[in-house]
Structure formats: C-alpha cells, structure tokens
Design a protein around this motif. Sequence first.
Motif: not given
Length: 75
Positions: A59-68
């Motif tokens: 979940e955390r990486p998905e949020r980071k990647l979405l922001g990127f």
Amino acid sequence: MVVGNRITESDQNRIEEALNLLSPLEREAYLMSRGKGISFSEIGLMLGIEETTIANKIERPERKLLGFKRDNLVG
C-alpha cells in the motif's frame, strides 16, 4: 510509450526512477506482488513477514508511485 511489445528506454528509466523511491523491502514486496502476481501470504512466507505487514509494504509504495506519476509522468 510502448512500442510494439517494448517499453521505450525513456519510460524504462522513469519506471526505475520511480521504483528507486521505495525502500528495498517495499520494492521487493511490490515487485513480487504486482510484477509476478504472488499473493500476500506467499510473499510473507518467502520474506518471513506477516501478511498484514506485506499489505502495508504494498500500500505504501503504491501511494509513493502514484505521487511520482502525478508529479512526473502525466502531461
């Protein structure tokens, strides 16, 4: 951009840049889940981590990647 069955070198570089935002464990869990289709429970067994922790590591990486993506890839 995908050309035929291939991703362009520019897009590959941007994907790598985005994945480099993740911690090593986040990256490994994310790629196992999203790249290889391995279930959270299987990833947990492989990495010696509880399934709920794996869910957080996805979940955390998905949020980071979405922001990127929002900041760098769209438009």
